[in-house]
Motif scaffolding. Structure first.
Motif, PDB file in Angstrom:
ATOM      1  N   GLY A 236       0.776  -1.079   0.186  1.00  0.00           N
ATOM      2  CA  GLY A 236       0.060  -0.017   0.008  1.00  0.00           C
ATOM      3  C   GLY A 236       0.658   1.125  -0.045  1.00  0.00           C
ATOM      4  N   MET A 237       2.214   1.145  -0.072  1.00  0.00           N
ATOM      5  CA  MET A 237       3.048   2.264  -0.095  1.00  0.00           C
ATOM      6  C   MET A 237       2.929   2.963  -1.365  1.00  0.00           C
ATOM      7  SD  MET A 237       4.040   2.238   2.852  1.00  0.00           S
ATOM      8  CE  MET A 237       5.267   3.396   2.624  1.00  0.00           C
ATOM      9  N   PRO A 238       3.055   4.462  -1.451  1.00  0.00           N
ATOM     10  CA  PRO A 238       3.105   5.162  -2.638  1.00  0.00           C
ATOM     11  C   PRO A 238       4.508   4.542  -3.657  1.00  0.00           C
ATOM     12  CG  PRO A 238       3.754   6.426  -0.815  1.00  0.00           C
ATOM     13  CD  PRO A 238       3.229   5.160  -0.267  1.00  0.00           C
ATOM     14  N   SER A 239       4.284   4.551  -4.699  1.00  0.00           N
ATOM     15  CA  SER A 239       5.352   4.259  -5.675  1.00  0.00           C
ATOM     16  C   SER A 239       5.692   5.304  -6.668  1.00  0.00           C
ATOM     17  CB  SER A 239       5.153   2.604  -6.371  1.00  0.00           C
ATOM     18  OG  SER A 239       3.985   2.781  -7.058  1.00  0.00           O
ATOM     19  N   PHE A 240       6.800   5.209  -7.140  1.00  0.00           N
ATOM     20  CA  PHE A 240       7.331   6.265  -8.130  1.00  0.00           C
ATOM     21  C   PHE A 240       8.196   5.865  -9.252  1.00  0.00           C
ATOM     22  CE2 PHE A 240       5.954   9.599  -5.183  1.00  0.00           C
ATOM     23  CZ  PHE A 240       6.166   8.906  -3.973  1.00  0.00           C
ATOM     24  N   MET A 241       8.227   6.618 -10.480  1.00  0.00           N
ATOM     25  CA  MET A 241       9.113   6.189 -11.483  1.00  0.00           C
ATOM     26  C   MET A 241       9.918   7.310 -11.990  1.00  0.00           C
ATOM     27  SD  MET A 241       7.808   4.234 -14.993  1.00  0.00           S
ATOM     28  CE  MET A 241       6.816   5.696 -15.406  1.00  0.00           C
ATOM     29  N   LEU A 242      11.193   7.068 -11.771  1.00  0.00           N
ATOM     30  CA  LEU A 242      12.149   8.137 -12.449  1.00  0.00           C
ATOM     31  C   LEU A 242      12.541   7.737 -13.669  1.00  0.00           C
ATOM     32  CD1 LEU A 242      11.974   8.540  -9.448  1.00  0.00           C
ATOM     33  CD2 LEU A 242      14.457   9.231  -9.412  1.00  0.00           C
ATOM     34  N   ASP A 243      12.708   8.688 -14.735  1.00  0.00           N
ATOM     35  CA  ASP A 243      13.291   8.387 -16.201  1.00  0.00           C
ATOM     36  C   ASP A 243      14.347   9.212 -16.155  1.00  0.00           C
ATOM     37  OD1 ASP A 243      13.835   8.058 -18.709  1.00  0.00           O
ATOM     38  OD2 ASP A 243      11.888   8.710 -19.523  1.00  0.00           O
ATOM     39  N   THR A 244      15.565   8.754 -15.820  1.00  0.00           N
ATOM     40  CA  THR A 244      16.928   9.296 -15.831  1.00  0.00           C
ATOM     41  C   THR A 244      17.738   9.117 -17.048  1.00  0.00           C
ATOM     42  OG1 THR A 244      16.715   9.140 -13.583  1.00  0.00           O
ATOM     43  CG2 THR A 244      18.869   9.948 -14.384  1.00  0.00           C
ATOM     44  N   ARG A 245      18.098   9.961 -17.765  1.00  0.00           N
ATOM     45  CA  ARG A 245      18.846   9.424 -18.802  1.00  0.00           C
ATOM     46  C   ARG A 245      19.823  10.906 -19.319  1.00  0.00           C
ATOM     47  NH1 ARG A 245      13.752  11.713 -19.079  1.00  0.00           N
ATOM     48  NH2 ARG A 245      13.293  12.790 -21.047  1.00  0.00           N
ATOM     49  N   PRO A 246      21.034  10.863 -20.036  1.00  0.00           N
ATOM     50  CA  PRO A 246      21.779  11.930 -20.474  1.00  0.00           C
ATOM     51  C   PRO A 246      20.917  12.608 -21.657  1.00  0.00           C
ATOM     52  CG  PRO A 246      23.102   9.739 -20.646  1.00  0.00           C
ATOM     53  CD  PRO A 246      21.696   9.341 -20.423  1.00  0.00           C
ATOM     54  N   ALA A 247      21.068  14.004 -21.735  1.00  0.00           N
ATOM     55  CA  ALA A 247      20.486  14.749 -22.479  1.00  0.00           C
ATOM     56  C   ALA A 247      21.327  14.524 -23.928  1.00  0.00           C
ATOM     57  CB  ALA A 247      20.382  16.150 -22.273  1.00  0.00           C
ATOM     58  N   LEU A 248      20.398  14.565 -24.947  1.00  0.00           N
ATOM     59  CA  LEU A 248      20.807  14.576 -26.270  1.00  0.00           C
ATOM     60  C   LEU A 248      21.473  15.901 -26.978  1.00  0.00           C
ATOM     61  CD1 LEU A 248      18.195  12.138 -28.000  1.00  0.00           C
ATOM     62  CD2 LEU A 248      20.116  11.672 -27.273  1.00  0.00           C
ATOM     63  N   ASP A 249      22.704  15.961 -26.108  1.00  0.00           N
ATOM     64  CA  ASP A 249      23.469  17.107 -26.271  1.00  0.00           C
ATOM     65  C   ASP A 249      24.568  17.160 -27.336  1.00  0.00           C
ATOM     66  OD1 ASP A 249      21.831  18.855 -24.532  1.00  0.00           O
ATOM     67  OD2 ASP A 249      23.123  18.475 -22.853  1.00  0.00           O
ATOM     68  N   ASN A 250      25.067  15.885 -27.438  1.00  0.00           N
ATOM     69  CA  ASN A 250      26.205  15.567 -28.345  1.00  0.00           C
ATOM     70  C   ASN A 250      26.327  14.337 -28.608  1.00  0.00           C
ATOM     71  OD1 ASN A 250      27.196  14.177 -25.743  1.00  0.00           O
ATOM     72  ND2 ASN A 250      27.577  16.229 -25.207  1.00  0.00           N
ATOM     73  N   PHE A 251      27.126  13.660 -29.549  1.00  0.00           N
ATOM     74  CA  PHE A 251      27.286  12.355 -29.947  1.00  0.00           C
ATOM     75  C   PHE A 251      27.456  11.362 -28.860  1.00  0.00           C
ATOM     76  CE2 PHE A 251      29.730   8.849 -31.615  1.00  0.00           C
ATOM     77  CZ  PHE A 251      28.915   8.216 -32.487  1.00  0.00           C
ATOM     78  N   ASP A 252      28.460  11.850 -27.777  1.00  0.00           N
ATOM     79  CA  ASP A 252      28.749  10.977 -26.583  1.00  0.00           C
ATOM     80  C   ASP A 252      27.561  10.526 -25.909  1.00  0.00           C
ATOM     81  OD1 ASP A 252      31.668  10.988 -27.565  1.00  0.00           O
ATOM     82  OD2 ASP A 252      32.003  12.522 -26.250  1.00  0.00           O
ATOM     83  N   ASN A 253      26.547  11.498 -25.481  1.00  0.00           N
ATOM     84  CA  ASN A 253      25.453  11.230 -24.818  1.00  0.00           C
ATOM     85  C   ASN A 253      24.533  10.127 -25.814  1.00  0.00           C
ATOM     86  OD1 ASN A 253      26.505  12.931 -23.045  1.00  0.00           O
ATOM     87  ND2 ASN A 253      24.742  14.404 -23.006  1.00  0.00           N
ATOM     88  N   ALA A 254      24.466  10.627 -27.044  1.00  0.00           N
ATOM     89  CA  ALA A 254      23.530   9.904 -27.895  1.00  0.00           C
ATOM     90  C   ALA A 254      24.119   8.411 -27.879  1.00  0.00           C
ATOM     91  CB  ALA A 254      23.418  10.523 -29.290  1.00  0.00           C
ATOM     92  N   PHE A 255      25.389   8.264 -27.943  1.00  0.00           N
ATOM     93  CA  PHE A 255      26.072   6.886 -28.033  1.00  0.00           C
ATOM     94  C   PHE A 255      25.622   6.161 -26.630  1.00  0.00           C
ATOM     95  CE2 PHE A 255      29.282   3.868 -27.357  1.00  0.00           C
ATOM     96  CZ  PHE A 255      29.196   2.855 -28.565  1.00  0.00           C
ATOM     97  N   ASP A 256      25.655   7.025 -25.572  1.00  0.00           N
ATOM     98  CA  ASP A 256      25.667   6.436 -24.368  1.00  0.00           C
ATOM     99  C   ASP A 256      24.382   5.710 -24.173  1.00  0.00           C
ATOM    100  OD1 ASP A 256      28.184   6.713 -23.571  1.00  0.00           O
ATOM    101  OD2 ASP A 256      27.762   8.153 -22.019  1.00  0.00           O
TER     102      ASP A 256
END
Length: 278
Positions: A236-256
């Protein structure tokens, strides 16, 4: 994405979102100069024979450039407050700034949390005796977000043998990320698969990724969307969802991002990951 279940006492940091409270410390980042008399930078209008009214009003908040939030939040009891709240702050597990001498980020105390909500006009209707639980959720989500970032940064940390650090963060509660916007659009047509409600908050964290011992840091922007989820059926405890990811600012982040999601799928397709590990 990562799922989290709120508990009243979380003693261990999470590895790897109901209170719609910001899961980041928006308070003490530097010491306040409140004990010093502030001087108006605008000189009196001598020619007119009378002092000009200072255009810099006392109620204008001084914002910290690290998080675009007020420099300090009072720990004093609010006018009319009936419940006594703790003023003690909890130290996080998140290293702050570029060097060890900058210590760890701190979470706001329950009293500071209440004062912050009242200052922002968000305190109406929130029971004072619920604030401490909100702070626990706040801290819990903060630790969870950082653990997810550590998972993203793991391959880089193994290469340099230097753990990442958190430089700054910015709250963007009214600005949907591109992916959250896309999920909402898909939710109109596939409500059983995609979100039909927007995230209750969004933050951008600037993480310092080491270039090697004593070789400096690379700044990497992460986007974190915070979603509420149905309460856990068993507890009965509240639950949450986190969507964490590198921003698509550059090729390295996109590759990650590509590698982060494609490699597990490939291993599963090749039979390298057993069903018990999923």
């Amino acid at each position: 994405m990562g799922w989290f279940w709120a508990e009243q006492h979380t003693s261990k940091p999470l590895r790897g979102s109901s209170a719609a409270a910001c899961p980041i410390d928006h308070t003490k980042l530097s010491k306040s100069n409140s004990n010093q008399e502030s001087l108006c930078p605008v000189k009196p209008n001598v020619a007119s024979g009378s002092a000009s009214e200072c255009p810099v009003k006392d109620d204008i908040e001084v914002l910290n450039p690290l998080n675009n939030m007020p420099m300090a939040i009072s720990s004093e009891r609010a006018p009319g407050q009936k419940v006594v709240l703790s003023t003690e702050r909890t130290i996080s597990s998140i290293p702050r700034g570029e060097s060890d001498d900058q210590g760890l980020w701190e979470y706001p105390s329950p009293q500071q949390m209440l004062n912050a909500m009242l200052r922002k006009g968000k305190g109406d209707g929130i029971p004072e005796d619920a604030v401490e639980s909100m702070v626990e959720v706040h801290n819990f989500l903060n630790e969870g977000a950082w653990q997810q970032i550590l998972e993203w940064e793991d391959k880089h940390s193994q290469s340099t043998r230097v753990e990442p650090r958190l430089l700054q963060f910015t709250g963007k509660p009214h600005e949907l990320s591109p992916r959250a916007r896309m999920y909402l659009w898909l939710g109109k047509y596939f409500p059983e698969t995609f979100n039909t409600q927007p995230p209750f908050d969004r933050h951008d964290w600037t993480v310092l990724r080491s270039l090697g011992k004593n070789k400096g840091w690379k700044q990497v922007r992460y986007i974190i969307d915070y979603y509420g989820a149905p309460d856990d059926e068993e507890t009965g405890m509240p639950s949450f969802m986190l969507d964490t990811r590198p921003a698509l600012d550059n090729f390295d982040n996109a590759f990650d991002r590509f590698e982060h999601w494609s490699v597990p799928l490939w291993k599963k397709a090749m039979g390298e990951v057993s069903s018990s590990e999923n």
